[in-house]
Design an enzyme around this catalytic site. Structure first.
Site, PDB file in Angstrom:
ATOM      1  N   LEU A  27       0.276  -1.163   0.235  1.00  0.00           N
ATOM      2  CA  LEU A  27       0.162   0.010  -0.283  1.00  0.00           C
ATOM      3  C   LEU A  27       0.914   1.104  -0.221  1.00  0.00           C
ATOM      4  CD1 LEU A  27      -3.323  -1.054   2.602  1.00  0.00           C
ATOM      5  CD2 LEU A  27      -2.370  -1.094   0.076  1.00  0.00           C
ATOM      6  N   HIS A  34      -3.896   4.016  -2.751  1.00  0.00           N
ATOM      7  CA  HIS A  34      -4.561   3.229  -2.012  1.00  0.00           C
ATOM      8  C   HIS A  34      -5.127   4.249  -0.783  1.00  0.00           C
ATOM      9  CE1 HIS A  34      -1.536   0.399  -3.521  1.00  0.00           C
ATOM     10  NE2 HIS A  34      -2.927   0.083  -4.489  1.00  0.00           N
ATOM     11  N   GLN A  79      -6.098 -13.110 -11.240  1.00  0.00           N
ATOM     12  CA  GLN A  79      -5.804 -12.390 -12.063  1.00  0.00           C
ATOM     13  C   GLN A  79      -3.901 -12.462 -13.081  1.00  0.00           C
ATOM     14  OE1 GLN A  79      -6.485  -9.347  -8.747  1.00  0.00           O
ATOM     15  NE2 GLN A  79      -5.458  -7.721 -10.441  1.00  0.00           N
ATOM     16  N   GLU A  83      -9.101   5.436 -10.550  1.00  0.00           N
ATOM     17  CA  GLU A  83      -9.372   5.686 -11.927  1.00  0.00           C
ATOM     18  C   GLU A  83      -7.804   5.161 -12.782  1.00  0.00           C
ATOM     19  OE1 GLU A  83     -10.472   9.594 -13.106  1.00  0.00           O
ATOM     20  OE2 GLU A  83     -12.210   9.149 -12.285  1.00  0.00           O
ATOM     21  N   LYS A  84      -6.679   5.174 -11.585  1.00  0.00           N
ATOM     22  CA  LYS A  84      -5.713   4.222 -12.433  1.00  0.00           C
ATOM     23  C   LYS A  84      -5.496   3.376 -13.043  1.00  0.00           C
ATOM     24  CE  LYS A  84      -0.261   3.179 -11.781  1.00  0.00           C
ATOM     25  NZ  LYS A  84      -0.997   2.449 -12.286  1.00  0.00           N
ATOM     26  N   GLN A  96      -9.892  -1.780 -16.079  1.00  0.00           N
ATOM     27  CA  GLN A  96      -9.941  -2.247 -14.931  1.00  0.00           C
ATOM     28  C   GLN A  96     -11.977  -1.578 -14.064  1.00  0.00           C
ATOM     29  OE1 GLN A  96      -7.900  -4.320 -11.699  1.00  0.00           O
ATOM     30  NE2 GLN A  96      -8.793  -2.723 -10.298  1.00  0.00           N
ATOM     31  N   SER A 146       3.171   1.604  -6.606  1.00  0.00           N
ATOM     32  CA  SER A 146       4.868   0.689  -6.051  1.00  0.00           C
ATOM     33  C   SER A 146       6.307   0.207  -7.198  1.00  0.00           C
ATOM     34  CB  SER A 146       4.027  -1.168  -5.661  1.00  0.00           C
ATOM     35  OG  SER A 146       3.228  -1.467  -6.383  1.00  0.00           O
TER      36      SER A 146
HETATM   37  P1  AMP Z   1      -3.721  -2.469  -6.541  1.00  0.00           P
HETATM   38  O1  AMP Z   1      -3.427  -2.949  -4.804  1.00  0.00           O
HETATM   39  O2  AMP Z   1      -2.382  -2.119  -7.651  1.00  0.00           O
HETATM   40  O3  AMP Z   1      -4.936  -3.936  -6.746  1.00  0.00           O
HETATM   41  O4  AMP Z   1      -4.433  -1.259  -6.469  1.00  0.00           O
HETATM   42  C1  AMP Z   1      -6.011  -1.741  -5.253  1.00  0.00           C
HETATM   43  C2  AMP Z   1      -6.874  -0.111  -6.216  1.00  0.00           C
HETATM   44  O5  AMP Z   1      -5.670   1.389  -5.712  1.00  0.00           O
HETATM   45  C3  AMP Z   1      -7.568  -0.415  -7.534  1.00  0.00           C
HETATM   46  O6  AMP Z   1      -8.713  -0.027  -7.345  1.00  0.00           O
HETATM   47  C4  AMP Z   1      -6.384   0.540  -7.896  1.00  0.00           C
HETATM   48  O7  AMP Z   1      -7.014   1.327  -8.958  1.00  0.00           O
HETATM   49  C5  AMP Z   1      -6.101   1.762  -6.747  1.00  0.00           C
HETATM   50  N1  AMP Z   1      -4.520   2.822  -7.080  1.00  0.00           N
HETATM   51  C6  AMP Z   1      -3.541   1.986  -7.336  1.00  0.00           C
HETATM   52  N2  AMP Z   1      -2.798   3.219  -7.822  1.00  0.00           N
HETATM   53  C7  AMP Z   1      -3.630   4.612  -6.975  1.00  0.00           C
HETATM   54  C8  AMP Z   1      -3.200   6.036  -7.527  1.00  0.00           C
HETATM   55  N3  AMP Z   1      -2.143   6.314  -7.617  1.00  0.00           N
HETATM   56  N4  AMP Z   1      -4.100   7.165  -7.269  1.00  0.00           N
HETATM   57  C9  AMP Z   1      -5.119   6.394  -6.604  1.00  0.00           C
HETATM   58  N5  AMP Z   1      -5.262   4.503  -6.896  1.00  0.00           N
HETATM   59  C10 AMP Z   1      -4.740   4.186  -7.187  1.00  0.00           C
END
Ligand code: AMP
Length: 289
Positions: free
Chosen positions: A33, A37, A61, A149-150, A154, A187
């Site tokens: 995180l 996040h 996935q 929205e990143k 998805q 990350s």
């Molecule tokens: P992940 O752990 O990569 O599966 O991401 C979990 C959630 O966090 C997903 O809905 C991502 O789109 C969101 N997320 C990841 N990076 C960002 C970011 N820089 N800004 C906003 N949301 C993010």
């Protein structure tokens, strides 16, 4: 914050929240995180009475087992971040809890919006995403679902999927959190070499070039050429796509539309790492926000 590992314990705890008439926000994550996040957790906390965050590295996935093995894991730090941002419940299930042996992966059908872009580059990826979010929602129950929205495709895929089901879930898309040079927080950024990290700043610059060309009414082909050239000139090893699309269907745009929502999408590799980003061409440039 309550830490839960079992599906039935989570369901019971969250049923109590709903029985008390409280609203619930759910933020699914794969851990590692960062502030991006945290921005979702903060928003869910502002808009809901209680927040649950899941940390689960979903094997279905990943189309490349090496990526799954290399995925960063930092549970202790993750739990500290959740606590610091006022998360009420952390759901950290095992793989067996989400995929019991008698209930093997079903490969759900994916909506058409999953077919291009990441769907082409990563076969099976969105089927895995839909499957895990379905299973997590089975455990969480009715809620508002906070997604970044990143990962724009998805978000579009899950919106299309849940529009076709009767599940009690309201999707909330959240703006991308960015570093000081506007690179989208991820990350992966920490794994870039110094040179690759500074070259990767070309991604938000390319999106801004797309925003300004779109505002001048340039053709989609000219916008795509300019974004691609900017990325290659900055040292991108590969540009998988740099495109203007319809924001709902994600089909390539035929022209810049004055009213219909559109999106600029980029996937490019720097220093051996593949990065994705996107921007609204009708919004102000990323560097001016
Ligand atoms: P992940 O752990 O990569 O599966 O991401 C979990 C959630 O966090 C997903 O809905 C991502 O789109 C969101 N997320 C990841 N990076 C960002 C970011 N820089 N800004 C906003 N949301 C993010």
């Amino acid at each position: 914050m309550e830490l839960l590992e079992g599906t039935s314990a989570l369901r019971a705890a969250l049923d109590n929240v709903r029985l008390a008439g409280k609203s619930l926000g759910f933020v699914p994550t794969m851990g590692a995180l960062h502030a991006g996040h945290a921005s979702l957790i903060d928003r869910a906390g502002l808009e809901c009475d209680a927040v649950v965050t899941s940390i689960f590295v979903n094997p279905t996935q990943f189309n490349d087992p090496k990526d799954l093995a290399a995925y960063p894991r930092s549970l202790e730090q993750d739990l500290a971040l959740l606590e610091a941002h006022g998360c009420d419940f952390a759901f950290v299930p095992s793989v067996e809890e989400i995929y019991p042996e008698q209930d093997q992966s079903q490969s759900p059908s994916v909506p058409a919006v999953a077919h291009r872009w990441e769907g082409e580059e990563r076969p099976g990826h969105f089927a895995g995403v839909i499957e895990v979010v379905d299973r997590l929602l089975d455990a969480v129950g009715p809620c508002r679902l906070y997604l970044g929205e990143k990962d724009f495709q998805q978000l579009a895929v899950l919106r299309a999927h849940y529009a076709q089901t009767a599940r009690a879930v309201e999707i909330v898309g959240c703006a991308t959190d960015r570093e000081s040079d506007a690179l989208a927080r991820s990350s992966r950024n920490l794994r870039l070499s110094k040179e690759a990290r500074s070259a990767a700043a070309a991604i938000p610059l390319a999106l801004d070039a797309g925003v300004s060309l779109a505002s001048e009414g340039a053709s989609p082909a000219a916008i795509e050429r300019a974004m691609t050239q900017l990325l290659l000139d900055a040292g991108a090893q590969q540009v998988d796509y740099a495109v203007l699309v319809d924001a709902t269907s994600l089909e390539p745009a035929l022209r810049v539309e004055p009213v219909t929502p559109q999106r600029l999408l980029i996937a490019a590799s720097f220093g051996g790492l593949r990065l994705i980003d996107n921007a609204d061409p009708k919004h102000s440039p990323l560097h001016e926000r």
